[in-house]
Design an enzyme around this catalytic site. Sequence first.
Site: not given
Length: 259
Positions: A143, A158
């Site tokens: 990501s 995350y």
Amino acid sequence: EKRMILKNKRAVITGGSDGIGFGIAKAFAENGADVLLVARNETKLAEAAAVLAAFEVEVKTLSADLSDLSTIQKTAQSILEIWPAIDILVNNAGIARFIPFAETDEAALDLHLNLNVKATYFLTQHLFGALEAQKGCVLNISSYFSHRMLPGRPSTAYSLTKGAMDAFTKSLAYEAGAKGVRVNAIAPGTINTPLVQANIDRLSEEGKAKFSEMIKTIYPLGRVGESEDVSGAAVFLASDAARWITGAILAVDGGLTTN
Ligand code: NDP
């Protein structure tokens, strides 16, 4: 006539029943690959498999909770019982929760570490022999959040896991090259999936309005992505057209990270 650049390849896609993973499964099947989808919910797996039945490829499903590390070896064995030889492993299943640093307890961190990092690590390890035999490849779905943060999206837990995925991609590419296995990653920008929708749903009305305004300003291409915007890059990286690419982290993000 369309060229099927993944014909006769067998691809295991974690989280292949929804979102980005399903988009990749569809694009792989369109390009001639047999696909095996791994996710928890059997109903969703069956629905995804029903859509993929339109393509003339083998479609398999396996229900497993990859975040349960005590069963990851068993999951890998079940995959190898379905297909002893694998050409492509897509580590896509992942979780993203936006929690302020001070409120991130060990359970919240483990939620991210177990699925995004440890499951990726050990599934790849257990399937490596099957990939090596085929001179196959691994594709990790990372990501932009590994290195690019957004206001209102506290992402330490995350981001830490996606940074780990990037480093894993490069370090495993380095080690696996001699065995003929390529390892790459895609770092998508915001993609319109159930995961993102669930995070938007958690915002206040004001937060939602701010989010949609932000998207327009931070994306040079002016919109969030759809799963179909990611899958072309996945097909390319998994194909022989990318045979000399390993250790790459490809931004597929509408230009977000130019900003
Ligand atoms: P979704 O939540 O939309 O889909 C997740 C998929 O993974 C589903 O098939 C889900 O099925 C499966 N899954 C979730 N948890 C588990 C588990 N414990 N074990 C096995 N399967 C599981 O996610 P996205 O498509 O949005 O995200 C996919 C990947 O892309 C993630 O790694 C995410 O971090 C990354 N990413 C997403 C972005 C986005 O904007 N959407 C941006 C950048 C990266 P089931 O629930 O039935 O298990």
